[in-house]
Scaffold this motif. Structure first.
Motif, PDB file in Angstrom:
ATOM      1  N   SER A  11      84.963  77.433  97.993  1.00  0.00           N
ATOM      2  CA  SER A  11      84.446  76.076  98.121  1.00  0.00           C
ATOM      3  C   SER A  11      82.983  76.196  98.543  1.00  0.00           C
ATOM      4  CB  SER A  11      85.267  75.274  99.113  1.00  0.00           C
ATOM      5  OG  SER A  11      85.252  75.916 100.366  1.00  0.00           O
ATOM      6  N   TYR A  12      82.322  75.097  98.848  1.00  0.00           N
ATOM      7  CA  TYR A  12      80.878  75.146  99.008  1.00  0.00           C
ATOM      8  C   TYR A  12      80.400  74.028  99.922  1.00  0.00           C
ATOM      9  CZ  TYR A  12      82.149  71.792  95.564  1.00  0.00           C
ATOM     10  OH  TYR A  12      82.783  70.761  94.939  1.00  0.00           O
ATOM     11  N   GLY A  13      79.196  74.194 100.435  1.00  0.00           N
ATOM     12  CA  GLY A  13      78.467  73.148 101.143  1.00  0.00           C
ATOM     13  C   GLY A  13      79.238  72.480 102.260  1.00  0.00           C
ATOM     14  N   LEU A  14      79.221  71.150 102.262  1.00  0.00           N
ATOM     15  CA  LEU A  14      79.875  70.372 103.302  1.00  0.00           C
ATOM     16  C   LEU A  14      81.388  70.520 103.270  1.00  0.00           C
ATOM     17  CD1 LEU A  14      77.870  67.041 102.965  1.00  0.00           C
ATOM     18  CD2 LEU A  14      77.604  68.790 104.715  1.00  0.00           C
ATOM     19  N   PHE A  15      81.921  71.019 102.173  1.00  0.00           N
ATOM     20  CA  PHE A  15      83.360  71.053 101.980  1.00  0.00           C
ATOM     21  C   PHE A  15      83.957  72.438 102.203  1.00  0.00           C
ATOM     22  CE2 PHE A  15      81.706  67.653  99.198  1.00  0.00           C
ATOM     23  CZ  PHE A  15      82.131  66.603  99.983  1.00  0.00           C
ATOM     24  N   THR A  19      84.645  61.423  96.966  1.00  0.00           N
ATOM     25  CA  THR A  19      84.425  62.694  96.283  1.00  0.00           C
ATOM     26  C   THR A  19      85.599  63.622  96.559  1.00  0.00           C
ATOM     27  OG1 THR A  19      82.042  62.460  96.480  1.00  0.00           O
ATOM     28  CG2 THR A  19      82.878  64.672  96.066  1.00  0.00           C
ATOM     29  N   ASN A  20      86.099  64.251  95.503  1.00  0.00           N
ATOM     30  CA  ASN A  20      87.209  65.195  95.609  1.00  0.00           C
ATOM     31  C   ASN A  20      86.733  66.581  95.199  1.00  0.00           C
ATOM     32  OD1 ASN A  20      89.419  63.272  96.199  1.00  0.00           O
ATOM     33  ND2 ASN A  20      88.761  62.444  94.229  1.00  0.00           N
ATOM     34  N   PRO A  21      86.332  67.405  96.167  1.00  0.00           N
ATOM     35  CA  PRO A  21      85.897  68.759  95.836  1.00  0.00           C
ATOM     36  C   PRO A  21      87.101  69.619  95.457  1.00  0.00           C
ATOM     37  CG  PRO A  21      85.955  68.479  98.193  1.00  0.00           C
ATOM     38  CD  PRO A  21      86.285  67.141  97.598  1.00  0.00           C
ATOM     39  N   LYS A  22      86.854  70.547  94.569  1.00  0.00           N
ATOM     40  CA  LYS A  22      87.899  71.475  94.163  1.00  0.00           C
ATOM     41  C   LYS A  22      87.357  72.892  94.318  1.00  0.00           C
ATOM     42  CE  LYS A  22      89.949  68.324  90.799  1.00  0.00           C
ATOM     43  NZ  LYS A  22      89.454  67.145  91.433  1.00  0.00           N
ATOM     44  N   ARG A  23      88.239  73.820  94.470  1.00  0.00           N
ATOM     45  CA  ARG A  23      87.794  75.212  94.522  1.00  0.00           C
ATOM     46  C   ARG A  23      87.464  75.666  93.108  1.00  0.00           C
ATOM     47  NH1 ARG A  23      88.101  77.040  99.426  1.00  0.00           N
ATOM     48  NH2 ARG A  23      89.623  76.228 100.873  1.00  0.00           N
ATOM     49  N   ASN A  27      90.497  67.436 101.401  1.00  0.00           N
ATOM     50  CA  ASN A  27      90.805  67.089 100.023  1.00  0.00           C
ATOM     51  C   ASN A  27      89.830  66.089  99.437  1.00  0.00           C
ATOM     52  OD1 ASN A  27      93.068  68.749  99.954  1.00  0.00           O
ATOM     53  ND2 ASN A  27      94.323  67.169 100.901  1.00  0.00           N
ATOM     54  N   SER A  28      89.197  65.276 100.285  1.00  0.00           N
ATOM     55  CA  SER A  28      88.235  64.302  99.778  1.00  0.00           C
ATOM     56  C   SER A  28      87.315  63.856 100.905  1.00  0.00           C
ATOM     57  CB  SER A  28      88.950  63.099  99.166  1.00  0.00           C
ATOM     58  OG  SER A  28      89.620  62.363 100.158  1.00  0.00           O
ATOM     59  N   ALA A  29      86.210  63.239 100.507  1.00  0.00           N
ATOM     60  CA  ALA A  29      85.259  62.711 101.476  1.00  0.00           C
ATOM     61  C   ALA A  29      84.758  61.371 100.963  1.00  0.00           C
ATOM     62  CB  ALA A  29      84.089  63.671 101.666  1.00  0.00           C
ATOM     63  N   VAL A  82      82.413  72.281  91.673  1.00  0.00           N
ATOM     64  CA  VAL A  82      83.534  71.711  90.926  1.00  0.00           C
ATOM     65  C   VAL A  82      84.046  70.516  91.730  1.00  0.00           C
ATOM     66  CG1 VAL A  82      85.804  72.140  89.930  1.00  0.00           C
ATOM     67  CG2 VAL A  82      84.138  73.999  90.051  1.00  0.00           C
ATOM     68  N   GLN A  83      83.919  69.309  91.156  1.00  0.00           N
ATOM     69  CA  GLN A  83      84.379  68.124  91.881  1.00  0.00           C
ATOM     70  C   GLN A  83      84.493  66.931  90.940  1.00  0.00           C
ATOM     71  OE1 GLN A  83      81.197  67.620  94.746  1.00  0.00           O
ATOM     72  NE2 GLN A  83      80.366  65.906  93.598  1.00  0.00           N
ATOM     73  N   THR A  84      85.225  65.923  91.413  1.00  0.00           N
ATOM     74  CA  THR A  84      85.269  64.623  90.755  1.00  0.00           C
ATOM     75  C   THR A  84      84.902  63.573  91.798  1.00  0.00           C
ATOM     76  OG1 THR A  84      87.609  64.267  91.257  1.00  0.00           O
ATOM     77  CG2 THR A  84      87.096  65.313  89.140  1.00  0.00           C
ATOM     78  N   SER A  85      84.400  62.450  91.330  1.00  0.00           N
ATOM     79  CA  SER A  85      84.099  61.367  92.264  1.00  0.00           C
ATOM     80  C   SER A  85      84.294  60.025  91.578  1.00  0.00           C
ATOM     81  CB  SER A  85      82.676  61.484  92.819  1.00  0.00           C
ATOM     82  OG  SER A  85      81.728  61.329  91.786  1.00  0.00           O
TER      83      SER A  85
END
Length: 131
Positions: free
Chosen positions: A109-113, A99-103, A118-120, A74-77
């Motif tokens: 959460s997942y992976g690198l996040f 990129t803004n990952p969300k739970r 809050n963002s990368a 779940v994310q927006t970019s």
């Protein structure tokens, strides 16, 4: 139990003089598969061609869809980029993506996040070549 994931998508590309528009909506349908859960994604890309140069912006979303899975992304970019045609068969691209990952709905959460961010931001340089 055998699951047969598949992807359904619809999209378009439009070139109006110097204005470039592209968009796509996709669904990954998985019939309850844990590692490949049902997900929805979409993006919109806008660009403007200036001779050999094309600045562009892209907005994208990925959502977990109707299934609740601990591995659902779940994310927006948002991306801002610039493409420069070096020749008829090659181009160089520069892009800055935030990129803004969300739970997901299960609070995971997942992976690198996995850490609480809050963002990368990612800066990339690429080259396209046609042989």
């Amino acid at each position: 139990i055998t699951h047969h994931p598949h992807i359904k998508s619809v999209g378009f590309k439009l070139n109006l003089h110097n204005v470039l528009i592209a968009s796509e909506y996709a669904e990954r349908v998985s019939d309850g598969a844990l590692l490949f859960p049902y997900q929805q994604s979409q993006y919109l890309s806008l660009g403007y061609r200036l001779r050999r140069s094309t600045p562009y912006v892209i907005y994208a979303e990925v959502d977990e869809g109707r299934e609740l899975s601990p591995v659902a992304l779940v994310q927006t970019s948002t991306s801002f980029g610039w493409r420069y045609e070096l020749s008829a068969t090659s181009a160089i691209k520069l892009e800055l993506q935030n990129t803004n990952p969300k739970r997901n709905s299960q609070g995971l959460s997942y992976g690198l996040f996995d850490s609480p961010i809050n963002s990368a931001g990612v800066f990339s340089i690429g080259m396209d070549m046609i042989f």
